[in-house]
Motif scaffolding. Structure first.
Motif, PDB file in Angstrom:
ATOM      1  N   VAL A 287       0.836  -1.206   0.000  1.00 60.26           N
ATOM      2  CA  VAL A 287       0.000   0.000   0.000  1.00 60.26           C
ATOM      3  C   VAL A 287       0.867   1.251   0.000  1.00 60.26           C
ATOM      4  O   VAL A 287       0.610   2.202  -0.734  1.00 60.26           O
ATOM      5  N   PHE A 288       1.867   1.251   0.830  1.00 59.87           N
ATOM      6  CA  PHE A 288       2.771   2.399   0.827  1.00 59.87           C
ATOM      7  C   PHE A 288       4.206   1.982   1.091  1.00 59.87           C
ATOM      8  O   PHE A 288       5.085   2.208   0.294  1.00 59.87           O
ATOM      9  N   GLY A 289       4.456   1.357   2.225  1.00 61.66           N
ATOM     10  CA  GLY A 289       5.806   0.886   2.495  1.00 61.66           C
ATOM     11  C   GLY A 289       6.548   1.773   3.473  1.00 61.66           C
ATOM     12  O   GLY A 289       7.419   2.556   3.076  1.00 61.66           O
ATOM     13  N   MET A 290       6.188   1.663   4.760  1.00 65.42           N
ATOM     14  CA  MET A 290       6.841   2.501   5.765  1.00 65.42           C
ATOM     15  C   MET A 290       8.324   2.157   5.885  1.00 65.42           C
ATOM     16  O   MET A 290       9.153   3.040   6.107  1.00 65.42           O
ATOM     17  N   SER A 291       8.676   0.876   5.745  1.00 66.05           N
ATOM     18  CA  SER A 291      10.096   0.504   5.839  1.00 66.05           C
ATOM     19  C   SER A 291      10.884   1.084   4.670  1.00 66.05           C
ATOM     20  O   SER A 291      12.056   1.455   4.818  1.00 66.05           O
ATOM     21  N   ILE A 292      10.238   1.205   3.514  1.00 68.80           N
ATOM     22  CA  ILE A 292      10.898   1.812   2.348  1.00 68.80           C
ATOM     23  C   ILE A 292      11.142   3.296   2.603  1.00 68.80           C
ATOM     24  O   ILE A 292      12.230   3.825   2.359  1.00 68.80           O
ATOM     25  N   LEU A 293      10.119   3.990   3.127  1.00 73.12           N
ATOM     26  CA  LEU A 293      10.272   5.407   3.450  1.00 73.12           C
ATOM     27  C   LEU A 293      11.381   5.628   4.483  1.00 73.12           C
ATOM     28  O   LEU A 293      12.212   6.528   4.344  1.00 73.12           O
ATOM     29  N   GLU A 294      11.389   4.793   5.513  1.00 74.37           N
ATOM     30  CA  GLU A 294      12.402   4.939   6.559  1.00 74.37           C
ATOM     31  C   GLU A 294      13.796   4.654   6.017  1.00 74.37           C
ATOM     32  O   GLU A 294      14.754   5.370   6.336  1.00 74.37           O
ATOM     33  N   ALA A 295      13.923   3.606   5.214  1.00 72.58           N
ATOM     34  CA  ALA A 295      15.228   3.286   4.630  1.00 72.58           C
ATOM     35  C   ALA A 295      15.746   4.458   3.804  1.00 72.58           C
ATOM     36  O   ALA A 295      16.929   4.828   3.888  1.00 72.58           O
ATOM     37  N   MET A 296      14.881   5.061   3.021  1.00 73.54           N
ATOM     38  CA  MET A 296      15.275   6.204   2.192  1.00 73.54           C
ATOM     39  C   MET A 296      15.656   7.404   3.043  1.00 73.54           C
ATOM     40  O   MET A 296      16.602   8.130   2.732  1.00 73.54           O
ATOM     41  N   TYR A 297      14.927   7.618   4.132  1.00 73.42           N
ATOM     42  CA  TYR A 297      15.267   8.708   5.056  1.00 73.42           C
ATOM     43  C   TYR A 297      16.698   8.539   5.570  1.00 73.42           C
ATOM     44  O   TYR A 297      17.454   9.509   5.687  1.00 73.42           O
ATOM     45  N   TYR A 298      17.081   7.293   5.873  1.00 72.20           N
ATOM     46  CA  TYR A 298      18.418   7.008   6.405  1.00 72.20           C
ATOM     47  C   TYR A 298      19.460   6.703   5.321  1.00 72.20           C
ATOM     48  O   TYR A 298      20.533   6.201   5.618  1.00 72.20           O
ATOM     49  N   GLU A 299      19.084   6.993   4.052  1.00 75.71           N
ATOM     50  CA  GLU A 299      20.009   6.875   2.925  1.00 75.71           C
ATOM     51  C   GLU A 299      20.469   5.446   2.681  1.00 75.71           C
ATOM     52  O   GLU A 299      21.621   5.199   2.308  1.00 75.71           O
ATOM     53  N   CYS A 300      19.561   4.514   2.854  1.00 76.52           N
ATOM     54  CA  CYS A 300      19.824   3.108   2.525  1.00 76.52           C
ATOM     55  C   CYS A 300      19.186   2.827   1.165  1.00 76.52           C
ATOM     56  O   CYS A 300      17.966   2.938   1.026  1.00 76.52           O
ATOM     57  N   PRO A 301      19.972   2.484   0.139  1.00 76.94           N
ATOM     58  CA  PRO A 301      19.393   2.241  -1.188  1.00 76.94           C
ATOM     59  C   PRO A 301      18.316   1.157  -1.151  1.00 76.94           C
ATOM     60  O   PRO A 301      18.486   0.126  -0.510  1.00 76.94           O
ATOM     61  N   VAL A 302      17.194   1.424  -1.831  1.00 76.48           N
ATOM     62  CA  VAL A 302      16.076   0.483  -1.818  1.00 76.48           C
ATOM     63  C   VAL A 302      15.917  -0.162  -3.194  1.00 76.48           C
ATOM     64  O   VAL A 302      15.917   0.510  -4.219  1.00 76.48           O
ATOM     65  N   TYR A 303      15.779  -1.482  -3.188  1.00 80.33           N
ATOM     66  CA  TYR A 303      15.574  -2.293  -4.392  1.00 80.33           C
ATOM     67  C   TYR A 303      14.218  -2.963  -4.233  1.00 80.33           C
ATOM     68  O   TYR A 303      14.046  -3.840  -3.375  1.00 80.33           O
ATOM     69  N   VAL A 304      13.239  -2.561  -5.059  1.00 83.45           N
ATOM     70  CA  VAL A 304      11.844  -2.885  -4.759  1.00 83.45           C
ATOM     71  C   VAL A 304      11.121  -3.371  -6.015  1.00 83.45           C
ATOM     72  O   VAL A 304      11.252  -2.776  -7.090  1.00 83.45           O
ATOM     73  N   VAL A 305      10.332  -4.448  -5.858  1.00 85.49           N
ATOM     74  CA  VAL A 305       9.447  -4.887  -6.933  1.00 85.49           C
ATOM     75  C   VAL A 305       8.275  -3.907  -7.023  1.00 85.49           C
ATOM     76  O   VAL A 305       7.744  -3.455  -6.015  1.00 85.49           O
ATOM     77  N   ARG A 306       7.886  -3.578  -8.232  1.00 87.63           N
ATOM     78  CA  ARG A 306       6.841  -2.582  -8.441  1.00 87.63           C
ATOM     79  C   ARG A 306       5.546  -2.971  -7.722  1.00 87.63           C
ATOM     80  O   ARG A 306       5.108  -4.126  -7.755  1.00 87.63           O
ATOM     81  N   ALA A 307       4.947  -1.973  -7.072  1.00 85.27           N
ATOM     82  CA  ALA A 307       3.684  -2.128  -6.346  1.00 85.27           C
ATOM     83  C   ALA A 307       3.079  -0.739  -6.216  1.00 85.27           C
ATOM     84  O   ALA A 307       3.778   0.271  -6.405  1.00 85.27           O
ATOM     85  N   PRO A 308       1.787  -0.634  -5.893  1.00 87.06           N
ATOM     86  CA  PRO A 308       1.132   0.685  -5.864  1.00 87.06           C
ATOM     87  C   PRO A 308       1.861   1.732  -5.018  1.00 87.06           C
ATOM     88  O   PRO A 308       2.041   2.868  -5.467  1.00 87.06           O
ATOM     89  N   GLY A 309       2.270   1.375  -3.800  1.00 86.21           N
ATOM     90  CA  GLY A 309       2.950   2.340  -2.933  1.00 86.21           C
ATOM     91  C   GLY A 309       4.313   2.759  -3.441  1.00 86.21           C
ATOM     92  O   GLY A 309       4.573   3.945  -3.680  1.00 86.21           O
ATOM     93  N   PRO A 310       5.220   1.786  -3.610  1.00 91.04           N
ATOM     94  CA  PRO A 310       6.557   2.121  -4.099  1.00 91.04           C
ATOM     95  C   PRO A 310       6.567   2.867  -5.427  1.00 91.04           C
ATOM     96  O   PRO A 310       7.426   3.719  -5.665  1.00 91.04           O
ATOM     97  N   ASN A 311       5.599   2.567  -6.293  1.00 93.96           N
ATOM     98  CA  ASN A 311       5.527   3.269  -7.576  1.00 93.96           C
ATOM     99  C   ASN A 311       5.342   4.770  -7.389  1.00 93.96           C
ATOM    100  O   ASN A 311       5.774   5.576  -8.218  1.00 93.96           O
ATOM    101  N   ASP A 312       4.679   5.159  -6.279  1.00100.79           N
ATOM    102  CA  ASP A 312       4.462   6.580  -5.993  1.00100.79           C
ATOM    103  C   ASP A 312       5.609   7.209  -5.220  1.00100.79           C
ATOM    104  O   ASP A 312       5.729   8.433  -5.176  1.00100.79           O
ATOM    105  N   ILE A 313       6.429   6.386  -4.585  1.00 98.84           N
ATOM    106  CA  ILE A 313       7.524   6.895  -3.762  1.00 98.84           C
ATOM    107  C   ILE A 313       8.829   7.011  -4.544  1.00 98.84           C
ATOM    108  O   ILE A 313       9.534   8.025  -4.476  1.00 98.84           O
ATOM    109  N   ILE A 314       9.135   5.960  -5.302  1.00 99.36           N
ATOM    110  CA  ILE A 314      10.473   5.826  -5.895  1.00 99.36           C
ATOM    111  C   ILE A 314      10.504   6.348  -7.324  1.00 99.36           C
ATOM    112  O   ILE A 314       9.638   6.014  -8.145  1.00 99.36           O
ATOM    113  N   ILE A 315      11.487   7.170  -7.611  1.00102.13           N
ATOM    114  CA  ILE A 315      11.798   7.572  -8.986  1.00102.13           C
ATOM    115  C   ILE A 315      12.961   6.687  -9.419  1.00102.13           C
ATOM    116  O   ILE A 315      14.081   6.817  -8.923  1.00102.13           O
TER     117      ILE A 315
END
Length: 378
Positions: A287-315
């Motif tokens: 749905v959104f991905g709080m762990s993805i948001l937190e990882a990005m806040y702490y500058e941890c590169p995120v490798y994610v399979v496409r899904a509704p939430g990540p599609n809106d977060i990640i460029i």
């Protein structure tokens, strides 16, 4: 305004201390704007009722109720009739319409907040019951208005003829995050966590359940290990597929390179993001991905399979990486290592600028005053 934030889910959603709580983050943003906020978190009947003052103007109440699956079953007698507005994390909860009847009876404005439009339960009967309820819920949403967490959810609601819908993104509660993380030495953190200095750690964070597709991580981790024996997998979370995941890792002779941690308090999670080489995620229904948001806040590169939430977060390839499948992630996960420093430099400010709760708090105010104006005009 006196606002009630209602959480109908009977699960770890909103469980304080485990991760960045959406309803508490929103409550703080609304409080900063001068509103009095009470969070009503529905919990299992066996738990104790409690009330905690989080800060001036914010109460957090745990309300024991009956349930069907993770759906709260209640008459809503616990709600304050003096509320001006209810903001409810509803999705397709069975008692959404009953909550609306309570709101109408007590002349309270209700605003639903939606992250999914169909059941993702692995139980076929539960999925059937939930999806059968969606027509009633969608008719209500079209009648009173609804906020969607992502564009994908908005599109799906509109496909179900819900026209009165707008996007209000999920945010992080920055108060709970450790803003001084850059000053902390990675070697010292590894020592504190009893992790080996020379190893490179890959994070898999969240429930180990079928909707998260954790077993897909085995193929990706195998590819990383084939490139460098220094990689280690850190699995933070628990769930029904935990033993299955262990078996698959054992088959590939990767279990000895994996560390399982059931729970990490939210105020300690920054350490794992800080030392991690990358985070991997495989849910196709996220749905959104709080762990993805937190990882990005702490500058941890995120490798994610496409899904509704990540599609809106990640460029893609600017502040993270998106893949069409786990197989494609495995094929190319090692190809982008030279870009990770650039990714790290982009992530933090992108999250700060785009994923706090203040924007959504402002949208809630506008929704309320528009509704009240309509009522007065009538």
């Amino acid at each position: 305004m006196k606002i009630g934030i209602v959480v109908l889910f009977i699960n770890s959603f909103g469980k304080k201390g485990l991760y960045n709580s959406q309803e508490v983050g929103l409550a703080k943003a609304l409080s900063r704007r001068g509103h009095i906020v009470t969070v009503y978190k529905c919990v299992e009947k066996k738990e104790k009722e409690s009330c905690e003052i989080l800060s001036e103007g914010i109460e957090y109440k745990c309300i024991p109720v009956n349930k069907i699956g993770n759906n709260a079953i209640t008459d809503f007698a616990f709600l304050d009739k003096a509320l001006d507005m209810i903001f409810c994390f509803t999705d397709i909860q069975l008692y959404t319409n009953k909550l609306y009847k309570w709101a109408v009876k007590n002349e309270v404005v209700m605003l639903p907040y939606v992250g999914i439009t169909e059941s993702t339960s692995s139980n076929q009967l539960v999925r059937f019951i939930m999806n059968a309820n969606t027509k009633r819920v969608f008719r209500l949403y079209d009648k009173i208005g609804v906020f969607a967490k992502t564009k994908s959810v908005m599109d799906r609601l509109q496909n179900h003829k819900v026209q009165c819908v707008q996007i209000a993104p999920v945010g992080l509660d920055f108060d709970l995050l450790y803003s001084e993380y850059r000053k902390e030495d990675v070697c010292k953190i590894k020592k504190l966590l009893n992790l080996t200095q020379e190893h490179k750690y890959v994070l898999l964070v969240g429930r180990i359940e079928s909707d998260r597709n954790p077993l897909d991580g085995v193929e990706v981790f195998e590819k990383l290990v084939s490139e460098s024996s220094k990689f280690r997998l850190l699995v933070i979370g628990t769930g029904s597929l935990r033993e299955n995941l262990k078996r698959e890792l054992k088959k590939k002779k990767l279990l000895s390179r994996t560390i399982f941690i059931e729970k990490v308090p939210n105020n300690k999670m920054w350490m794992y993001y800080r030392i991690a080489d990358r985070l991997i995620s495989f849910s196709r229904t996220e749905v959104f991905g709080m762990s993805i948001l937190e990882a990005m806040y702490y500058e941890c590169p995120v490798y994610v399979v496409r899904a509704p939430g990540p599609n809106d977060i990640i460029i893609d390839k600017k502040n993270g990486y998106l893949f069409d499948s786990a197989e494609k992630m495995a094929d190319s996960i090692c190809d982008y290592d030279n870009m990770n420093e650039k990714i790290r430099s982009n992530e933090h400010m992108y999250i700060i600028n785009n994923f706090g709760w203040d924007n959504t708090a402002s949208l809630i105010e506008k929704f309320y005053y528009k509704k009240r104006k309509v009522c007065k005009d009538k």
